[in-house]
Design an enzyme around this catalytic site. Structure first.
Site, mmCIF file in Angstrom:
data_model
loop_
_atom_site.group_PDB
_atom_site.id
_atom_site.type_symbol
_atom_site.label_atom_id
_atom_site.label_comp_id
_atom_site.label_asym_id
_atom_site.label_seq_id
_atom_site.Cartn_x
_atom_site.Cartn_y
_atom_site.Cartn_z
ATOM 1 N N ASP A 15 0.837 -1.206 0.000
ATOM 2 C CA ASP A 15 0.000 0.000 0.000
ATOM 3 C C ASP A 15 0.872 1.258 0.000
ATOM 4 O O ASP A 15 0.362 2.377 -0.044
ATOM 5 C CB ASP A 15 -1.033 -0.011 1.140
ATOM 6 C CG ASP A 15 -0.419 -0.109 2.518
ATOM 7 O OD1 ASP A 15 0.819 -0.195 2.626
ATOM 8 O OD2 ASP A 15 -1.188 -0.083 3.506
ATOM 9 N N SER A 16 2.207 1.058 -0.027
ATOM 10 C CA SER A 16 3.129 2.173 -0.276
ATOM 11 C C SER A 16 2.800 2.813 -1.627
ATOM 12 O O SER A 16 3.211 3.943 -1.896
ATOM 13 C CB SER A 16 4.583 1.686 -0.279
ATOM 14 O OG SER A 16 4.730 0.591 -1.162
ATOM 15 N N ASP B 50 -0.836 -6.206 0.084
ATOM 16 C CA ASP B 50 -1.222 -5.585 1.359
ATOM 17 C C ASP B 50 -2.730 -5.446 1.459
ATOM 18 O O ASP B 50 -3.394 -5.010 0.500
ATOM 19 C CB ASP B 50 -0.648 -4.154 1.425
ATOM 20 C CG ASP B 50 0.653 -4.083 2.185
ATOM 21 O OD1 ASP B 50 0.891 -4.910 3.081
ATOM 22 O OD2 ASP B 50 1.437 -3.162 1.865
ATOM 23 N N LYS C 127 -0.889 -9.511 3.140
ATOM 24 C CA LYS C 127 -0.073 -8.979 4.241
ATOM 25 C C LYS C 127 -0.929 -8.059 5.093
ATOM 26 O O LYS C 127 -1.753 -7.313 4.566
ATOM 27 C CB LYS C 127 1.150 -8.239 3.690
ATOM 28 C CG LYS C 127 2.046 -7.671 4.807
ATOM 29 C CD LYS C 127 3.444 -7.308 4.322
ATOM 30 C CE LYS C 127 3.549 -5.930 3.702
ATOM 31 N NZ LYS C 127 3.161 -4.822 4.586
ATOM 32 N N GLU D 20 -0.747 -5.542 8.911
ATOM 33 C CA GLU D 20 0.122 -4.923 9.905
ATOM 34 C C GLU D 20 -0.410 -5.172 11.307
ATOM 35 O O GLU D 20 -1.618 -5.095 11.537
ATOM 36 C CB GLU D 20 0.195 -3.400 9.659
ATOM 37 C CG GLU D 20 0.829 -3.050 8.323
ATOM 38 C CD GLU D 20 0.975 -1.540 8.095
ATOM 39 O OE1 GLU D 20 0.761 -0.749 9.035
ATOM 40 O OE2 GLU D 20 1.299 -1.165 6.954
ATOM 41 N N GLU E 117 9.966 -4.051 9.765
ATOM 42 C CA GLU E 117 10.338 -2.748 9.183
ATOM 43 C C GLU E 117 10.930 -1.825 10.253
ATOM 44 O O GLU E 117 10.326 -1.622 11.325
ATOM 45 C CB GLU E 117 9.089 -2.088 8.562
ATOM 46 C CG GLU E 117 9.406 -0.733 7.931
ATOM 47 C CD GLU E 117 8.305 -0.176 7.045
ATOM 48 O OE1 GLU E 117 7.256 -0.834 6.874
ATOM 49 O OE2 GLU E 117 8.519 0.942 6.526
HETATM 50 O O1 KIV Z 1 3.579 -1.056 1.546
HETATM 51 C C1 KIV Z 1 4.743 -1.454 1.440
HETATM 52 O O2 KIV Z 1 5.439 -1.216 0.459
HETATM 53 C C2 KIV Z 1 5.301 -2.240 2.542
HETATM 54 C C3 KIV Z 1 6.792 -2.414 2.557
HETATM 55 C C4 KIV Z 1 7.399 -1.194 3.120
HETATM 56 C C5 KIV Z 1 7.206 -3.632 3.271
HETATM 57 O O3 KIV Z 1 4.601 -2.663 3.406
#
Ligand code: KIV
Length: 265
Positions: A45-46, A84, A113, A115, A182
């Protein structure tokens, strides 16, 4: 061409072979990454920050994550594809089931993924019980940026380190099959990687992890503004994007990346 699965990554950890992972948001880059040694791709989600120009990852929508996952899925053939779950799309196990189901069915991802630690144990167990592989994410949690008051290194004091250690073990016990750490001190990340059975992938977590992930645009130096101190612009010393990605992959495999300068003590 042998496909890379969670089992492949597990065996790589057991054999002491480093895992090369990168974020990816589109089909063209998916092909380039895969052809140059990237074994796992994360539709992170970056993308909200590096692709959409947002200030944080919080506004990213599930439909957008699915769209980018579909794009990456069309460009890859071999790499494991992880996506994510965006902010507030997995706040209950029921919601997480619906979200992850869409990401796998509509997007074509192989793993989701999420968090967080102790608050996510029921969700991780529910997803994995239903055959959905989960990658957990501890340390700096970008979706909690307003709670932590910024993007800061985590686990520097004894209590913070103990919480990350305990959460990592609990997530593995709940069924997580991979963990991203991270921005945590290198020694702590190395210790957690050695104590877990599942692969631990670091970003800003030193080279003692079982593998590394970088935000693609940071790795190529095209992220606008200041690059994170733990990232390296591999394109700066390469003649092409392909060469830069190959150089990143080789540096992860050999353990040369990240060096001490790009790790936290
Ligand atoms: O969203 C993302 O790119 C991430 C990485 C920083 C691991 O979660």
């Amino acid at each position: 061409m042998k496909r890379i699965t969670v089992t492949t990554l597990q065996k790589m950890k057991e054999a002491g072979e480093k895992i090369v992972m990168s974020t990816c948001y589109d089909a063209s880059f998916a092909t380039i990454l895969e052809e140059n040694g990237v074994e796992a791709m994360l539709v992170g989600d970056s993308l909200g920050m590096v692709f959409q120009g947002l200030e944080s990852t919080l506004p990213v929508e599930l439909d957008q994550m699915i769209y980018h996952t579909q794009c990456v899925a069309r460009g890859r053939q071999r790499a494991l594809l992880i996506t994510d779950m965006p902010f507030m799309s997995y706040s209950t196990p029921e919601l997480a089931m619906a979200t992850a189901g869409r990401i796998l069915k509509e997007g074509g991802a192989h793993m989701v993924k999420l968090e967080g630690g102790s608050t996510q144990l029921d969700t991780v167990a529910r997803l994995t019980d239903h055959g959905i592989p989960v990658c957990a994410h501890l340390g700096l949690l970008p979706q909690s940026v307003h709670k932590t008051g910024g993007y800061k290194v985590q686990g520097r004091d004894a209590a913070g380190a103990a919480a990350i250690r305990d959460d990592a073990l609990a997530l593995q016990k709940a069924g997580a099959q991979m963990l991203v750490l991270e921005c945590v001190p290198a020694a702590l990340a190395g210790e957690i990687s050695a104590s877990l059975r599942i692969p631990v992938i670091g970003i800003g977590a030193g080279n003692g992890c079982d593998g590394q992930v970088q935000v693609l645009y940071d790795m190529l130096g095209i992220t606008r503004g200041k690059l994170p101190s733990f990232s390296r612009n591999f394109l700066a010393e390469a003649a092409s994007i392909e060469e830069a990605v190959a150089s990143y992959s080789a540096a992860v495999k050999s353990g040369a990346f990240p060096d001490a300068e790009r790790s936290f003590q």
